[in-house]
Scaffold this motif. Structure first.
Motif, PDB file in Angstrom:
ATOM      1  N   TYR A   1       0.836  -1.206   0.000  1.00 14.73           N
ATOM      2  CA  TYR A   1       0.000   0.000   0.000  1.00 14.73           C
ATOM      3  C   TYR A   1       0.869   1.253   0.000  1.00 14.73           C
ATOM      4  O   TYR A   1       0.439   2.333  -0.401  1.00 14.73           O
ATOM      5  CB  TYR A   1      -0.986  -0.011   1.178  1.00 14.73           C
ATOM      6  N   VAL A   2       2.111   1.066   0.454  1.00 11.23           N
ATOM      7  CA  VAL A   2       3.042   2.186   0.484  1.00 11.23           C
ATOM      8  C   VAL A   2       3.260   2.740  -0.922  1.00 11.23           C
ATOM      9  O   VAL A   2       3.487   3.930  -1.111  1.00 11.23           O
ATOM     10  CB  VAL A   2       4.373   1.710   1.115  1.00 11.23           C
ATOM     11  N   ASN A   3       3.185   1.839  -1.905  1.00  6.53           N
ATOM     12  CA  ASN A   3       3.369   2.284  -3.289  1.00  6.53           C
ATOM     13  C   ASN A   3       2.050   2.383  -4.040  1.00  6.53           C
ATOM     14  O   ASN A   3       2.015   2.349  -5.263  1.00  6.53           O
ATOM     15  CB  ASN A   3       4.307   1.325  -4.022  1.00  6.53           C
ATOM     16  N   SER A   4       0.950   2.507  -3.289  1.00 10.07           N
ATOM     17  CA  SER A   4      -0.363   2.529  -3.923  1.00 10.07           C
ATOM     18  C   SER A   4      -0.549   3.780  -4.770  1.00 10.07           C
ATOM     19  O   SER A   4       0.033   4.839  -4.504  1.00 10.07           O
ATOM     20  CB  SER A   4      -1.417   2.472  -2.809  1.00 10.07           C
ATOM     21  N   SER A   5      -1.381   3.654  -5.781  1.00 10.27           N
ATOM     22  CA  SER A   5      -1.654   4.814  -6.636  1.00 10.27           C
ATOM     23  C   SER A   5      -2.475   5.857  -5.882  1.00 10.27           C
ATOM     24  O   SER A   5      -2.613   6.994  -6.340  1.00 10.27           O
ATOM     25  CB  SER A   5      -2.399   4.360  -7.889  1.00 10.27           C
ATOM     26  N   ALA A   6      -3.025   5.443  -4.744  1.00 10.87           N
ATOM     27  CA  ALA A   6      -3.812   6.393  -3.959  1.00 10.87           C
ATOM     28  C   ALA A   6      -2.932   7.274  -3.067  1.00 10.87           C
ATOM     29  O   ALA A   6      -3.448   8.083  -2.300  1.00 10.87           O
ATOM     30  CB  ALA A   6      -4.816   5.641  -3.094  1.00 10.87           C
ATOM     31  N   ARG A   7      -1.619   7.103  -3.177  1.00 15.33           N
ATOM     32  CA  ARG A   7      -0.751   7.924  -2.344  1.00 15.33           C
ATOM     33  C   ARG A   7      -0.858   9.401  -2.724  1.00 15.33           C
ATOM     34  O   ARG A   7      -0.869   9.762  -3.901  1.00 15.33           O
ATOM     35  CB  ARG A   7       0.713   7.475  -2.502  1.00 15.33           C
ATOM     36  N   LEU A   8      -0.927  10.230  -1.699  1.00 12.41           N
ATOM     37  CA  LEU A   8      -0.963  11.675  -1.918  1.00 12.41           C
ATOM     38  C   LEU A   8       0.462  12.165  -2.123  1.00 12.41           C
ATOM     39  O   LEU A   8       1.374  11.751  -1.409  1.00 12.41           O
ATOM     40  CB  LEU A   8      -1.573  12.350  -0.692  1.00 12.41           C
ATOM     41  N   LYS A   9       0.639  13.012  -3.117  1.00 11.32           N
ATOM     42  CA  LYS A   9       1.999  13.455  -3.417  1.00 11.32           C
ATOM     43  C   LYS A   9       2.225  14.930  -3.117  1.00 11.32           C
ATOM     44  O   LYS A   9       3.315  15.343  -2.754  1.00 11.32           O
ATOM     45  CB  LYS A   9       2.315  13.172  -4.887  1.00 11.32           C
ATOM     46  N   THR A  10       1.183  15.727  -3.301  1.00 10.10           N
ATOM     47  CA  THR A  10       1.354  17.163  -3.037  1.00 10.10           C
ATOM     48  C   THR A  10       0.204  17.640  -2.168  1.00 10.10           C
ATOM     49  O   THR A  10      -0.864  17.024  -2.138  1.00 10.10           O
ATOM     50  CB  THR A  10       1.316  17.976  -4.349  1.00 10.10           C
ATOM     51  N   PRO A  11       0.402  18.766  -1.475  1.00 15.46           N
ATOM     52  CA  PRO A  11      -0.703  19.323  -0.692  1.00 15.46           C
ATOM     53  C   PRO A  11      -1.838  19.765  -1.623  1.00 15.46           C
ATOM     54  O   PRO A  11      -1.597  20.129  -2.779  1.00 15.46           O
ATOM     55  CB  PRO A  11      -0.067  20.543  -0.016  1.00 15.46           C
ATOM     56  N   LEU A  12      -3.039  19.713  -1.110  1.00 14.16           N
ATOM     57  CA  LEU A  12      -4.219  20.095  -1.899  1.00 14.16           C
ATOM     58  C   LEU A  12      -5.056  21.080  -1.098  1.00 14.16           C
ATOM     59  O   LEU A  12      -5.164  20.958   0.123  1.00 14.16           O
ATOM     60  CB  LEU A  12      -5.078  18.863  -2.230  1.00 14.16           C
ATOM     61  N   ILE A  13      -5.639  22.037  -1.799  1.00 11.54           N
ATOM     62  CA  ILE A  13      -6.566  22.959  -1.152  1.00 11.54           C
ATOM     63  C   ILE A  13      -7.842  22.984  -1.983  1.00 11.54           C
ATOM     64  O   ILE A  13      -7.794  22.953  -3.215  1.00 11.54           O
ATOM     65  CB  ILE A  13      -5.959  24.385  -1.071  1.00 11.54           C
ATOM     66  N   ARG A  14      -8.954  23.019  -1.287  1.00 12.75           N
ATOM     67  CA  ARG A  14     -10.224  23.034  -2.017  1.00 12.75           C
ATOM     68  C   ARG A  14     -10.502  24.457  -2.503  1.00 12.75           C
ATOM     69  O   ARG A  14     -10.586  25.396  -1.720  1.00 12.75           O
ATOM     70  CB  ARG A  14     -11.362  22.542  -1.116  1.00 12.75           C
ATOM     71  N   ARG A  15     -10.584  24.564  -3.804  1.00 11.17           N
ATOM     72  CA  ARG A  15     -10.930  25.863  -4.393  1.00 11.17           C
ATOM     73  C   ARG A  15     -12.036  25.630  -5.398  1.00 11.17           C
ATOM     74  O   ARG A  15     -11.943  24.723  -6.210  1.00 11.17           O
ATOM     75  CB  ARG A  15      -9.720  26.472  -5.105  1.00 11.17           C
TER      76      ARG A  15
END
Lengths: 868, 413
Positions: free
Chosen positions: A267-281
């Motif tokens: 799961y460490v290499n899952s495609s669901a990993r978040l890579k950058t911060p996100l802000i809801r706009r």
């Protein structure tokens, strides 16, 4: 004392051990293949043959025991020739495919052949052939390479207790197969592949992807799945993770693993990993830079604090975060944001149960060694299946049963089906009546030990229910209950294994009292099952609305003051909201901002609809996680944290043992504590940590329990409660414990209704493992379980889909037939997005524990439309 | 000699309990039930009875080990997995005289305080299974089996368990594993079955013929019995004679009867009056003897002096026309097929010997093959987990020892 001479060396030993053990204790190497430390002797490979004076034939040193005066030779010409002969025999049918065998480089047979074996083979008639089996998603079997050492079979039978594989055929056609001949029908623990000395049973996870000599680093760490905290080694090549393996004999798991620990690390290499911060706009999560995200989060938090006050802010911590993270988190929420609204799932039942037991039995009552389970003289399991929630703890119960120790289970424990002396399967949600009846009988059979007279008075005041009265309510025959009572009353130091399902009930607090009473009467040691690797850490690090680190009540001025002095921040002394309170207040709009670290609240708390609505009402939801979860999907700010294997830290397991997890690879994101300190800096409080050492040294000062603790202690052999610190000592208090009203229990469940029961199944007990491609390939979709009679009534058969609905919603799920569950029950897991039992439950809390309850979910079932 | 083991064999209805009782069947049981269990063991000790399965271990000694073990319950097992090639001596007892076996088991059970017994029957004996089950039913009916045998308060229950055709299950520990429902493979010894056998309890495993001797010992007394045949291993012995003799069959003769007497007196000599070439005296795993060595007395003590063993008493006779290399290949094929797979030398080595023998038989042998074969057999010999692998190696070694010329002639053409 027994003295033997091996190769001229005198060895004196206290115990009668095998010649092999004696030789190894003196550093004399005798080669073996079928021998394995964790398994009983087999004597099949004949590689360990030695010459013993006065015995004409060569003897296998793994099976023959030393006697005083025995003279052994392991390197005579005769022995060496026999050894060579055995290797030559083994290589008759073993393929010489080392160049493309994954085992090459760590293959026992290859090593031995290189060391002792003949350089050329004389067998000219061709080797046996057998197709490589890819029937299993995560295991590959190459039976041409099998040398019939049976280590896998013995492991499967005697240690794992699965009996899923067997030797088949005779002569040189002997090899290992699951009974189906095709795919394994088992728990996929993979312990068989750990013990395979050659490349016959291998993991598909790293097939053809690695060579042992490629490994640059071996990093010791702790599995991140459940509360046991098994030791594993992450092997790294360059910057990338090659595989995660156990080391035989090491850690509290002694090298054993369950399916999640062995295969679920991807799961460490899952495609669901978040890579950058996100802000809801504009309603959408958009990528931003870290500094933007920190500033945004800080600004919004400051704004909400100014507008609504600190009480409108809350924090929820996750059980997979490291101690260091959650310590910083509570410090941030309490000190920087000024709110005691900090809690976690641990406070639903784990923490209250522990606190309740500690009030009666004293501090540290749950700090019991898992290995100790098989040393007890009886085991009482209630509230969950240990073999699926904490599989390695479950193995201890299986081992105990195989030693003849009585095991009593209450409820659905499929993994202990063949390992229970007495199984009690009451009607759904009638365990309370059963416990009252067990207690009533035990009160008659057992004497009070004395020592806690107020609790004894309380126990005496609990009205009795006879087995006869309970028979109808629980649907259990009297003699079934009576045999359990007999076994319980004969136990003198039993283990009581408690799962959360018995506590997350409308009567959960009563169950807790009853279990304590039973425990008191039979002198039991308690084990609280835990789904999370650091649930205990959440308690110890003060991620509770009313407790400071080290289990110090916040309202006690001296503790508060000490905390404030060391931390350098002022905190409130009023209790904050518990997790359920936080959610309810978010629902009603009183809570405006929630920060969550490492917890998929939306998926892991019933009811998901209610939680979803509550979160939608928030002005600010900050989620720190390494994976994109349902909860993160609702957030205003998503901050990618580093995952397990990418950061160092410590975990405290359900034994209250602290263990160190190492860092194996780099990842995208930051440690949770670093994210929090950055936000804190923006809010004008610089925490000033340079690294983990700084945090731990602060913990060591703040928490009296962790006094003077260092990473050397945590990485050492045994870092167990109370560490070097001081547990809080207080007298036994029964304040607020009421004698339950038994009358309300005397209701029979309606026969014609079907209830949904939460199924914490092995492969996906919660929402993490579905991010592992390996585990999802073993168990790709959620499955409900029903009894055959119910299935027939609904005219569904295995593999069909079932439509399960309540007033709260409906889900569709595949069906499995399970004869061992009652007819009016459908077992439903909660592991896949939008398809879990928590999606169809009502928000309902236990009046005392304040946790959402899991009982009383009446469902309507029908066969779902045909699916492709 | 009066027959002791097959006395009613000519009676077509000999398996019926009433026929058996007519010839004073079950009288020995009643006699034994009047004695102390330890006295029964002593009587067997006096008789000098040795196990008839092949190893010739003194029966009373085995019993004494089991009866000294304080663990209960104890189990009694009859090894009726008669699978050694050439051996069919137990079959007439099982099919024609089952009650003598059952009576022997009941007496033994009484002597050993065993309450449960099993007859582990060769899977290829379906007839015997029916006959035994019927006989057991009759014995229950007459009160010789059950919770209160003949009103003496003695309990013994007996069951028949059919094997599934594995030779290895004739090895007593593999038999016990198989009886427990496991894959039949030999166990590590010690512990021996007499201390930890079936379900980890003291277990006595004896051969069919051994049990059938017990009522006879009770009947005539140990002292009388000890006077039959060879003094060091007395008693009647069943010989199953097959191969090139005029009248093959099962013969009950005193222990120590010479091979020559068996072949020429009792079996009428060699078929078609050809010349004798060789004899395998005690089942396929006993060393083959050339024609000049047949004056050996057939008993456990004398046979080793002649370079062979009594084994199960399965005499296989080969005349001058026999291709012994083929016989050897056939024997090794059997051992390969029956190798249980537990230990390396037997699992892999026997197949290797078969491969070499096959190419010799096919006239594809190499000059080095005989030495090679001997080397492989020596690497197996003594290094296997159980005697099965040893047996295979012995066959090859002895065939080559006595008939090397036949092997050479197939290679050198």
């Amino acid at each position: 004392m027994i003295t033997v001479t091996i190769n001229g060396k005198k060895i004196t030993l206290e115990k009668q051990v095998t010649v092999l053990e004696a030789a190894r204790s003196a550093g004399i190497k005798i080669p073996t293949l079928c021998h394995h430390e964790t398994l009983e002797a087999f004597g099949g490979c004949r590689l360990c043959l030695v010459e013993i004076e006065k015995i004409p034939k060569l003897q296998t040193s793994c099976t023959i025991y030393i006697t005083d005066g025995m003279v052994v030779h392991s390197e005579t010409e005769r022995v060496v020739n026999a050894r060579k002969a055995m290797l030559e025999f083994l290589l008759i049918n073993h393929p010489l495919d080392c160049p493309y065998c994954d085992k090459a480089g760590e293959c026992d047979l290859q090593d031995l052949a290189a060391k002792y074996g003949p350089t050329t083979g004389r067998f000219a008639e061709g080797k046996r052939t057998h197709p490589e089996s890819y029937d299993d998603p995560v295991i590959v079997r190459n039976m041409e390479r099998c040398i019939s050492c049976t280590r896998c079979v013995r492991m499967c039978d005697k240690v794992q207790g699965a009996s899923a594989i067997s030797m088949v055929n005779r002569t040189s056609k002997t090899f290992v197969e699951p009974f189906s001949g095709k795919r394994y029908d088992c728990e996929y623990c993979g312990n068989c592949l750990s013990v395979c000395p050659v490349g016959a049973i291998m993991s598909r996870m790293y097939k053809h992807k690695y060579r042992p000599w490629y490994i640059d680093k071996n990093i010791n760490t702790i599995c991140s799945y459940c509360g046991v905290g098994c030791s594993v080694t992450a092997q790294v090549k360059g910057d990338s993770l090659v595989r995660v393996v156990p080391e035989m004999g090491k850690g509290l798991n002694k090298g054993l693993l369950c399916v999640r620990g062995r295969f679920g690390y991807d799961y460490v290499n899952s495609s669901a990993r978040l890579k950058t911060p996100l802000i809801r706009r504009n309603g959408e999560l958009q990528q931003v830079t870290w500094s933007e995200a920190f500033k945004y989060a800080a600004d919004r938090l400051r704004d909400i604090k100014e507008r609504y006050g600190s009480e409108a802010i809350a924090g929820i911590a996750g059980g997979r975060c490291a101690n260091e993270d959650i310590y910083i988190f509570q410090k941030f929420i309490r000190g920087v944001l000024g709110s005691n609204n900090i809690d976690s799932i641990a406070n639903f039942s784990y923490a209250p149960a522990q606190r309740f037991f500690e009030r009666i039995f004293g501090q540290g009552v749950t700090a019991n060694s898992i290995q100790g389970i098989s040393n007890s003289d009886g085991i009482f399991v209630v509230g969950g299946d240990p073999t699926s929630i904490n599989p390695i703890l479950g193995l201890q119960i299986r081992a105990a049963y195989q030693q003849g120790i009585p095991v009593i289970t209450v409820g659905d424990t499929p993994g202990l089906k063949r390992f229970a002396t007495c199984m009690l399967k009451p009607n759904p949600f009638t365990e309370t009546a059963l416990l009252v009846s067990l207690l009533s009988e035990l009160k008659v059979k057992k004497q009070f030990l004395g020592g806690n007279s107020s609790f004894e008075r309380l126990i005496n005041n609990i009205s009795a229910l006879s087995m006869k009265e309970v028979e109808d309510i629980c649907g259990l025959p009297t003699d079934n209950i009576a045999s359990a009572v007999n076994m319980l009353s004969n136990m003198t130091n039993p283990s009581i294994v408690i799962g959360k399902d018995i506590l997350q009930r409308t009567d959960g607090h009563i169950n807790l009292l009853l279990l304590s009473a039973i425990m008191y009467l039979i002198n039991g040691r308690v084990y609280l099952l835990s789904e999370f690797p650091n649930e205990q850490g959440l308690v110890d690090m003060g991620c509770l609305p009313d407790m400071l680190p080290g289990g110090r009540p916040i309202e006690i001025e001296s503790f508060k003051k000490r905390y404030e002095e060391i931390v350098g921040l002022n905190i409130s002394s009023t209790h904050g909201l518990s997790l359920s309170g936080i959610i309810e207040n978010a629902y009603t709009g009183k809570i405006k901002a929630i920060q969550i670290i490492g917890e998929n609240v939306l998926s892991n708390i019933p009811d998901s609809n209610y939680v979803g609505k509550a979160f939608s009402n928030l002005e600010l939801l900050i989620v720190q996680d390494s994976l994109m979860t349902e909860t993160a999907g609702l957030a205003h700010v998503v901050l990618p944290s580093l995952s397990w294997l990418e950061r160092k830290g410590s975990y405290t397991n359900l034994e209250r043992r602290m263990q160190f997890m190492g860092k194996a690879v780099e990842g995208d994101g930051l440690e949770d504590w670093r994210i929090i300190s950055e936000i804190s800096k923006m809010l004008s409080f610089d925490m000033g940590y340079k690294g983990l050492e700084d945090i731990l040294s602060e913990i060591a000062r703040v928490s009296p329990l962790h006094k003077d603790i260092t990473y050397n202690d945590i990485s050492g052999d045994e870092c167990i409660w109370p560490y070097k610190g001081e547990p809080l000592r207080h007298g036994v208090s029964l304040e607020g414990m009421d004698v339950p009203d038994i009358g309300s229990l005397l209701k029979k469940p309606a026969k014609d209704r079907v209830y949904a029961v939460f199924d914490k199944e092995l492969f996906h007990p919660d929402s993490l493992s579905r991010k592992s491609a390996a585990i999802s390939s073993i168990s790709p979709e959620p499955c409900s379980r029903v009894n055959r009679a119910l299935a027939d009534r609904l005219s569904v058969s295995e593999g069909d889909y079932l439509n399960i609905s309540t007033d709260a919603g409906s889900i569709e799920m595949a069906v499995k037939i399970d004869e061992d569950i009652p007819e009016n029950v459908v077992m439903i897991p909660n592991n896949f997005e939008g398809k879990g039992i928590f999606n169809i439950m009502q928000w309902k809390l236990n009046p005392v524990l304040k946790c959402p309850v899991l009982d009383g979910n009446e469902v309507k079932l029908k066969k779902a439309e045909a699916r492709s | 000699m009066k027959r002791a083991l097959l006395r009613n064999i000519d009676n077509t209805n000999s398996a019926d309990i009433n026929e058996y009782i007519k010839i004073s069947g079950y009288a020995s049981l009643l006699k034994a039930l009047e004695m102390k269990p330890s006295d029964v063991i002593d009587e067997v000790k006096t008789s000098g009875l040795r196990g008839r399965g092949g190893a010739g271990f003194p029966t009373a000694t085995k019993w004494a080990f089991a009866s000294m073990d304080p663990k209960f319950p104890k189990y009694l097992i009859c090894n009726a997995d008669e699978g050694e090639p050439g051996t069919f001596k137990d079959r007439p007892i099982l099919e024609k005289n089952p009650h003598q076996l059952i009576e022997g088991m009941i007496i033994s059970a009484y002597a050993l305080s065993a309450e449960y017994g099993y007859i582990y029957l060769r899977g290829e004996y379906p007839n015997a299974c029916n006959i035994l089950n019927n006989a057991i039913k009759q014995a229950y009916g007459k009160g010789y089996l059950g919770d209160n045998i003949s009103g003496k308060g003695v309990r013994f229950h007996l069951h028949v368990h059919q094997g599934a055709g594995a030779y290895i299950c004739g090895e007593e520990t593999a038999l016990i594993d198989s009886l427990e429902g496991k894959r039949g493979q030999p166990r590590i010894k010690p512990p021996f079955p007499v201390n930890e056998g079936f379900l980890s309890r003291p277990t006595i495993v004896n051969n069919v013929e051994t049990f059938a001797n017990i009522p006879y010992i009770m009947e005539i007394g140990g002292e009388q019995y000890a006077k039959i045949g060879s003094p060091q291993c007395p008693g009647p012995k069943l010989f199953s004679v097959s191969g090139h003799v005029k009248t093959p069959g099962v013969y009950e003769l005193p222990m120590g009867t010479t091979l020559r007497e068996i072949i020429y007196t009792h079996c009428g000599g060699i078929k078609d009056d050809k010349k004798l070439k060789a004899v395998i005296p005690g089942g396929i795993s006993t060393p083959i003897l050339p024609a000049d060595k047949i004056d050996c007395p057939m008993d456990f003590v004398s046979m080793p002096r002649y370079g062979s063993m009594l084994g199960s008493g399965a005499v296989m006779v080969f005349d001058e026309s026999t291709d012994l290399v083929k016989v050897c290949l056939r024997a090794i094929k059997f051992f390969e097929h029956e190798s249980c797979g537990k230990c390396t030398p037997c699992r892999e080595g026997v197949g290797w010997m078969r491969a070499i023998l096959k190419r010799i038989c096919d006239y594809n042998g190499r000059e080095t093959d005989i030495e090679h074969l001997l080397e492989v057999s020596e690497n197996i010999s003594g290094n296997t987990f159980c005697p099965l692998g040893d047996g295979a190696a012995t066959v090859v070694q002895n065939f080559i020892k006595h008939f090397r010329g036949e092997f050479e002639s197939k290679i050198k053409i």
